[in-house]
Each structure stands twice: as C-alpha cells, then as structure tokens.
Design an enzyme around this catalytic site. Structure first.
Site, short mmCIF file in Angstrom:
data_model
loop_
_atom_site.label_atom_id
_atom_site.label_comp_id
_atom_site.label_asym_id
_atom_site.label_seq_id
_atom_site.Cartn_x
_atom_site.Cartn_y
_atom_site.Cartn_z
CE LYS A 36 -2.39 3.53 0.86
NZ LYS A 36 -2.97 4.01 1.96
N GLY A 39 -0.61 8.30 0.02
CA GLY A 39 -0.38 10.10 -0.77
C GLY A 39 0.61 10.45 0.03
N GLY A 72 -4.47 11.15 -0.95
CA GLY A 72 -5.67 11.54 0.35
C GLY A 72 -4.89 13.31 0.29
CG ASP A 192 -3.94 2.69 5.48
OD1 ASP A 192 -3.42 2.29 4.10
OD2 ASP A 192 -4.46 3.77 5.82
CE LYS A 248 -1.23 5.35 7.87
NZ LYS A 248 -1.67 4.53 6.72
#
Length: 292
Positions: A36, A39, A72, A192, A248
């Site tokens: 992952k 941003g 984001g 996520d 997370k």
C-alpha cells in the site's frame, strides 16, 4: 591508491549484502506481497523512481508484487482547486457525486498512471505494470459503508484469480482504491482498507503499509519492531495507539484474520524501505503477525 582501496571496500560490502540477502531471496521466491503506497509516502519524483526500482527488483527475484495506492493529499488539492467543499463525519470524508468524480479522476488517472509509468520506466521493457481500479474485472465489488458518508464503499467481493493471471504473465498490477457497486455505483474506498482486503483475497505472504511514520510506537515513543494482534489490541485499549495509527493497525488485524501471513507498517519515505523489510535481518518498521 586510497581511492582504489575505498572502492574495493565498497565492492566487498555490496557482495556481503547480497550474500546475506540470499536466504530472504529464497524465502520470498513465489510469494505474493501487497504494497500500500500512501499519498504522503509518494514524495518526490526521485522517491517514486526509487520505489519503482525496488518493486522491479522484487519482481525480478521471484516476488509477485501488487501495488495498491492512496492519494488523500492529492485529492484534497484537486478539490480545493475546483472549489468543491468536503465535509467529514467521524473523521471520514463525505463523498457526494461531485466528490467521487474528482476522487476517481485523481486516483485512477493522475496518481495511478504516474506509478505505472515509473514502474515501466524502471523495468526497462522487461518488467511491465498495468493500471487498474477496483472497478476493472470486478476486482473489488463494494457496498455502501454508511449512508451518511455517501459514495464510500466497503469491499465485499473480489477477483483474485485475475490478479494471479497478471502475475503469471509477469505483469505488476497497480490498483486505485475505487470500487464498483452492484447497481453500477462508483465507490471511494479507503486505501488501507482496499489494500488489506485485496491482500486477504490473495492470501498474501506480506502486506506492506507504506506511510509517513516509522512504525507503531510504544508509550516511550520508540518503534516496536514486532507485535502480535493481542499486543495491538492492548495498546489501543491503553491509548498508546491512537489517532491516525488506529485505522492502519485495524487494517492489519483484519488482513491477518483474512489469511495474510504478516503485515508491516513502515515509513515509505525511507530509501529502499521495501527491500530493507524483505531482504535484511533487521527489517523496517513494525511487523504484526499471529504468534507462531
């Protein structure tokens, strides 16, 4: 003479590093690793190029990488440019029709293709990447998470066989966290959440959550290098894990419950973060897995 001696020392150090990595190269041969890329972790063009080289190295040494990215900060910047106001409910963006169109444009267009281009450039024509979203090949079918949030989706069905077919063709999937609804809706999915769900659908060996922090920290502010789900839950209850780290670690717990062997939260801005985690003794960030 001194310069030659220094160069020889550097060569020896490089050879020793490669030699030490051998057990890990063997360990991850054929493994699926979902990454992952947040941003905040995308950073500069140089950082993106370095990340792309790491992913190409992984693929060339037998790993099956899947990249799921966020975006984001980039979405926020585009909404500001277009003067589209965002509201938040319990810290989550309310995604109306105008907002979801911008989200898809930024994630599936600008960011996704930038990552694909970087990986293809690093691959030199040997390693190839292809850009997708969860809407392609029904990779991620979603239901509405909460009517108050609008077009925010929770993944409920997947197509892992399609991703495996790309790996069989030595193609690296780069996936934007946009999902399809059964009635034709487009849903914005937390990056996520999307990465964890896709990793679970693939029963991935590793899920690497690249973010802008070094890992999960204890009460003293030190990074905890290895943790169990039980320790995570205790640290949440005690308030040691708080704020933006909670989603997370919750993603990590759900991924492990779904069949992912281990999850690592690490700083994606650090040079060669993925390689340090996979191919060295000390690793990087915080590794979360069930007790063995």
């Amino acid at each position: 003479m001194k310069k030659q001696t220094t160069m020889k020392s550097d060569w020896i150090a490089t050879a020793q590093t490669l030699n030490a990595a051998l057990p890990y190269l063997q360990r991850y041969d054929g493994a699926t690793v979902v990454i992952k890329l947040g941003g905040h972790a995308m950073g500069s063009d140089e950082g993106m190029a370095s990340f792309a080289r790491d992913v190409v190295f992984m693929q060339q040494t037998g790993v099956n990488p899947v990249i799921v990215h966020g975006g984001g900060p980039q979405i926020n910047a585009m909404l500001d440019r277009l003067a589209i106001k965002s509201d938040f409910v319990r810290g989550k963006r309310v995604t109306d029709q105008a907002t979801v169109e911008v989200v898809e444009m930024v994630l599936s267009g600008l960011i996704n293709k930038k990552i694909v281009q970087a990986v293809n450039a690093a691959g030199g024509g040997v390693v190839r990447a292809v850009g997708l979203s969860g809407k392609d090949a029904e990779l991620m079918v979603c239901e509405q998470t909460d009517p108050a949030l609008g077009f925010v989706g929770t993944p409920v069905a997947y197509n892992p066989d399609f991703l495996r077919s790309l790996h069989a063709s030595e193609i690296i999937p780069v996936i934007a966290p946009i999902g399809a609804g059964r009635a034709g809706e487009t849903f914005n999915v937390n990056g996520d959440t999307a990465a964890g769900a896709i990793a679970a659908s693939l029963r991935a060996d590793r899920l690497l959550l690249l973010t802008d922090v070094a890992g999960v920290k204890d009460a003293g502010g030190d990074v905890v290098t290895e943790m169990t789900p039980e320790q995570i839950r205790l640290m949440i209850a005690e308030g040691t894990i708080a704020g933006g780290m909670i989603p997370k670690v919750e993603t990590a717990l759900e991924a492990i419950d779904g069949g992912v062997r281990a999850v690592v939260i690490l700083d994606g801005r650090a040079p060669n973060a993925c390689l340090l985690e996979l191919y060295t003794d000390h690793g990087a960030g915080s590794l979360i897995r069930a007790p063995r």
